[in-house]
Structure formats: C-alpha cells, structure tokens
Write a protein that holds these residues in place. Structure first.
Motif, PDB file in Angstrom:
ATOM      1  N   VAL A 125     -13.930  21.812  16.949  1.00 51.40           N
ATOM      2  CA  VAL A 125     -13.084  21.929  18.129  1.00 51.40           C
ATOM      3  C   VAL A 125     -13.667  23.009  19.044  1.00 51.40           C
ATOM      4  N   ARG A 126     -13.583  22.783  20.327  1.00 51.92           N
ATOM      5  CA  ARG A 126     -14.035  23.754  21.330  1.00 51.92           C
ATOM      6  C   ARG A 126     -12.883  24.688  21.665  1.00 51.92           C
ATOM      7  N   GLN A 158     -25.005  17.328  18.452  1.00 53.87           N
ATOM      8  CA  GLN A 158     -25.456  17.535  19.823  1.00 53.87           C
ATOM      9  C   GLN A 158     -24.235  17.680  20.711  1.00 53.87           C
ATOM     10  N   LEU A 159     -24.038  18.883  21.244  1.00 51.21           N
ATOM     11  CA  LEU A 159     -22.873  19.191  22.059  1.00 51.21           C
ATOM     12  C   LEU A 159     -23.283  19.245  23.523  1.00 51.21           C
ATOM     13  N   LYS A 160     -22.599  18.496  24.346  1.00 48.51           N
ATOM     14  CA  LYS A 160     -22.968  18.408  25.753  1.00 48.51           C
ATOM     15  C   LYS A 160     -22.438  19.564  26.583  1.00 48.51           C
ATOM     16  N   LEU A 161     -21.440  20.270  26.081  1.00 46.45           N
ATOM     17  CA  LEU A 161     -20.796  21.321  26.849  1.00 46.45           C
ATOM     18  C   LEU A 161     -21.070  22.675  26.218  1.00 46.45           C
ATOM     19  N   ARG A 162     -21.317  23.657  27.047  1.00 47.12           N
ATOM     20  CA  ARG A 162     -21.463  25.038  26.577  1.00 47.12           C
ATOM     21  C   ARG A 162     -20.112  25.546  26.083  1.00 47.12           C
ATOM     22  N   GLY A 163     -20.111  26.671  25.393  1.00 46.72           N
ATOM     23  CA  GLY A 163     -18.860  27.287  24.987  1.00 46.72           C
ATOM     24  C   GLY A 163     -18.883  27.743  23.545  1.00 46.72           C
ATOM     25  N   LYS A 164     -17.742  28.206  23.098  1.00 46.48           N
ATOM     26  CA  LYS A 164     -17.559  28.632  21.711  1.00 46.48           C
ATOM     27  C   LYS A 164     -16.847  27.525  20.955  1.00 46.48           C
ATOM     28  N   TYR A 165     -17.424  27.134  19.817  1.00 46.21           N
ATOM     29  CA  TYR A 165     -16.884  26.063  19.002  1.00 46.21           C
ATOM     30  C   TYR A 165     -16.500  26.612  17.626  1.00 46.21           C
ATOM     31  N   GLU A 192     -17.451  30.155  13.687  1.00 47.59           N
ATOM     32  CA  GLU A 192     -17.545  29.960  15.130  1.00 47.59           C
ATOM     33  C   GLU A 192     -19.002  30.002  15.562  1.00 47.59           C
ATOM     34  N   LEU A 193     -19.311  29.181  16.539  1.00 45.24           N
ATOM     35  CA  LEU A 193     -20.677  29.046  17.036  1.00 45.24           C
ATOM     36  C   LEU A 193     -20.646  29.027  18.554  1.00 45.24           C
ATOM     37  N   ILE A 194     -21.503  29.835  19.172  1.00 43.40           N
ATOM     38  CA  ILE A 194     -21.621  29.860  20.626  1.00 43.40           C
ATOM     39  C   ILE A 194     -22.787  28.972  21.028  1.00 43.40           C
ATOM     40  N   VAL A 195     -22.484  27.959  21.822  1.00 43.10           N
ATOM     41  CA  VAL A 195     -23.505  27.051  22.350  1.00 43.10           C
ATOM     42  C   VAL A 195     -23.860  27.530  23.753  1.00 43.10           C
ATOM     43  N   ARG A 196     -25.099  27.947  23.923  1.00 37.24           N
ATOM     44  CA  ARG A 196     -25.522  28.535  25.194  1.00 37.24           C
ATOM     45  C   ARG A 196     -25.736  27.465  26.256  1.00 37.24           C
ATOM     46  N   PRO A 197     -25.758  27.875  27.525  1.00 37.24           N
ATOM     47  CA  PRO A 197     -25.915  26.884  28.600  1.00 37.24           C
ATOM     48  C   PRO A 197     -27.257  26.165  28.521  1.00 37.24           C
TER      49      PRO A 197
END
Length: 420
Positions: A125-126, A158-165, A192-197
């Motif tokens: 979940v984001r 593969q996550l298309k959106l940046r953010g914390k998941y 928790e994982l931060i997906v960078r831009p």
C-alpha cells in the motif's frame, strides 16, 4: 460433558469459531473448511445418520476413518504454520517505473516437522504523499521448508508512482495434506520503502540554465595545476609555468620544454527553489498532477547530473505541503536524502516561498543566483522573505532570479522523460 462445557472448549481452540478467512488478526493460527472439506463433512454426517438408523458397525468404522482424516488435516495445518516466521528484504534505492526485486525468507523453527505448500500473500500500500484506497499485492508459493531450515520466495515489482510504500503484513496459508481445511496466520512484520522519482534525460541545452555568463552564478576558476583538474594534454612551456609541470620525456624527445596541461575546474554555487503550487489540494489527493510530477522528476535529474560532476555547491528548497531545505549538496550521500524528500513531498495551495528564500540566503550571498521551478506564472512578490537586517536586503538586491513555469512547457527544451 454438557453443551456449555463443550462450547467453551471450542472457543479456546482455534478451529471452527474463526469462520472468516479474511480475518486480519495476527499471531494466531486459524483454520476452516475448504469447499472439498464441506463435501467430506456432509458425507460424514450422512454416514453417521445411516449408522444410527441402521445400527451398522461398518458405517461407524468408516465415519471414524473420515473423522480421523479431518483431525489429521487440522493438526498438520496448525503445526505447519505455528513455527513459521518471515524476514523481508527490500532494495536500497529503487526508482519509479523501474523494476526491482523483493525477497521474503520464511524460517521454520520447528525442530521436527517440515512445512509443505506454504502460500505467501504479500500486501502493498502507498502511504505517502497520498494513501492508496485499494492496496495491491501478490501471492507466492514455497513448496517445502525443512525443519529448522529456511526457504525464500522472490517477486519482481515495478511501481509507477514515487512515494513511501508499506509492505506487509503477510498472510501465510496452507491446505496440506488433503486440502480439506485451510489454515492461515498473519505475520505482523511490515517494512517501508521509499521509491525515488523517475529520472529523465537532460538535453544538451540544460547547461544554459546555469550558464555562468548569463545567469550570474558564482564562479571559482582555479589556475591549472597538478591538483586542480584532470590531465588532458601537453603544450609548450610558457613564462610563469611551474617546473613541476614539465614532462621530461617529451622535453627530451622534442628538445624543447613541454609541460603537462590540466583541465581547469569551475565550481558553481546554485540555489534552486521548487514551488509545488496547486490550485486544489483535494484534487491532488485523488491523483498525481502531471505538472507536479514533471517538476519533481526534472529536479531529481538536474541534481543527479550536477552531483555526478562532483564540484558544485548546490542548495535546494522544496516548498510544498511542508518546507524541506538542503543547503550543502556536495556528495551522493546528501543527494540521497534530497531524493527521498522529493519522493514523499506533496503539493500545496499555499507553499511557503518566503520562508524558503530566507533559508537559502546563506548560499545566495555567494551565488547571487536563484533558479525557481514552478507550476505557475512568475509571482515575484511571493519571493520576498521577512528581511531582518540591511545585510539580508543587500543580498536580495543583488540576486538574479530565473523563473521557469513548467505548466507552460518552459523546461521542455532542457528535459525529456517518458510519460508517467
């Protein structure tokens, strides 16, 4: 045994009373009948009724065998899941729109009994900058885990959106050996994982944004020397050159003095202000605004490119729902923190631009140049901080600013990226 005593015994056990397979409680093992199990249970009741009406001992024996099979199924389901624990392994710095691998290691603490056909249901979940209404996930199967052994399950994400998941909690289920009952337990561990831009591609014109002569950026050009740059060629000796630069082998071959030439390094001091303005904050919570995402991706790409050169002094202020400022971006480690801030930042209808400029004043005293990347038309009055002294006013009087309105495509000549 009375009915009340029998009911209390059932309540203390984990079989039967937890009928909802979507129960989210964690830590305890639950079991319930599968569709095939209900069929077998119906056959068992039919046999018991026939045995009672006809007084056939063989039917009683058959019912006992079926009941024993159900008890074995229930017991193995429980014991297979009771001693399991998981450990999740996530990547360090994933980027949006790029695949990465997630690994879940399942450990069986039971010293005697292996576990078979364990299904792992991973939840994702984001949580920032906006929370997903519908969490997603995946399902993996571990065929066998030996006693006091571990087994791993991997999946590509593969996550298309940046953010914390947030990954987890994970549900472990099994229906081994007969498939008549399904047992499940929820492992409460989350991560928790931060997906960078996503990083785009800067065109050959991007350096026009920070061109020294046009933008008035502070320039520190050192005289060529052994420790001032990288060696790139030889030239004839000139008056004023140091004897340490003489290349004696070439001098002996040409019979004239030749000196080594080094590339001169120029250190830039640049202040960047990111204005994440949006007219309606409620609209931004419903989905990602393309202009805001383009600003963030452009900023991440620009900082990454300049930090790779390793000789610039950068400062950035991100004005969105919160104000985030980094004044000394000179290494990849500091850049990582800025990219994490860009990953979780959300736009705002009232970004604190005066406060951002005020915190950038120390580097503006050296660079005297400010690059504003915004989602709206220039609003110079918003850039006026609460000046507290003559020195701060003198700094602002000498600052040269450039405002880029991303909504109007003013960064398109400098930046290209895939559609989000």
């Amino acid at each position: 045994m009375s009915w009340e005593q029998w009911k209390t015994t059932l309540q203390r056990s984990d079989i039967g009373l937890k009928r909802n397979p979507n129960d989210s409680s964690s830590g305890s093992v639950h079991t319930w009948f599968t569709r095939e199990g209900w069929y077998v249970l119906f056959i068992l009741l039919f046999i018991l009724i026939g045995a009672a009406l006809r007084s056939v001992n063989l039917l009683v024996l058959l019912a006992s065998l079926i009941a024993g099979m159900l008890i074995i199924q229930w017991r193995i389901c429980r014991r297979s899941l009771t001693s399991l624990s998981i450990r999740r392994r996530l990547p360090m710095t994933p980027q949006a729109n790029l695949p990465f691998e997630v690994s879940i290691e399942v450990h069986n603490r039971n010293p005697y009994l292996p576990s078979w056909l364990i299904s792992l249901e991973e939840r994702l979940v984001r949580v920032e900058p906006s929370t997903s209404n519908q969490p997603t996930g995946t399902t993996m199967v571990v065929p066998w885990i030996g006693a006091t052994m571990s087994a791993s399950a991997r999946f590509q994400c593969q996550l298309k959106l940046r953010g914390k998941y947030r990954f987890g909690p994970t549900r472990l289920t099994t229906a081994f050996p007969f498939g008549l009952m399904r047992g499940w337990v929820t492992a409460p561990q989350t991560a928790e994982l931060i997906v960078r831009p996503q990083l785009g591609q800067l065109t050959g014109k991007w350096q026009n944004l920070i061109r020294l002569e046009r933008q008035g950026l502070a320039k520190t050009a050192s005289r060529a020397g052994v420790n001032e740059g990288e060696f790139y060629g030889l030239r004839t000796w000139q008056h004023g050159d140091s004897q340490r630069w003489i290349h004696w082998r070439t001098t002996a071959r040409l019979n004239e003095l030749a000196v080594r030439q080094f590339e001169q390094q120029q250190k830039l001091s640049l202040a960047i202000l990111i204005d994440l303005w949006i007219a309606d904050e409620n609209k931004s919570r419903e989905g990602n605004d393309p202009t805001i995402e383009k600003i963030i991706c452009f900023t991440a790409s620009l900082l990454d490119s300049m930090c790779r050169q390793g000789n610039h002094h950068l400062a950035i202020a991100i004005a969105g729902n919160n104000l985030r400022v980094s004044t000394r971006i000179q290494s990849r480690a500091v850049l990582g923190g800025v990219l994490d801030d860009l990953a979780v930042v959300a736009p705002s209808s009232t970004p604190n631009l005066p406060g951002a400029v005020e915190q950038l004043l120390p580097i503006l005293a050296d660079s005297r140049a400010l690059l504003v990347v915004s989602s709206r038309d220039p609003n110079w009055q918003q850039l006026q901080p609460n000046l507290r002294g003559e020195s701060q006013r003198a700094i602002m009087d000498k600052v040269q600013s450039r405002w880029l309105n991303v909504a109007r495509g003013e960064i398109d000549p400098f930046f290209k990226m895939e559609e989000l």
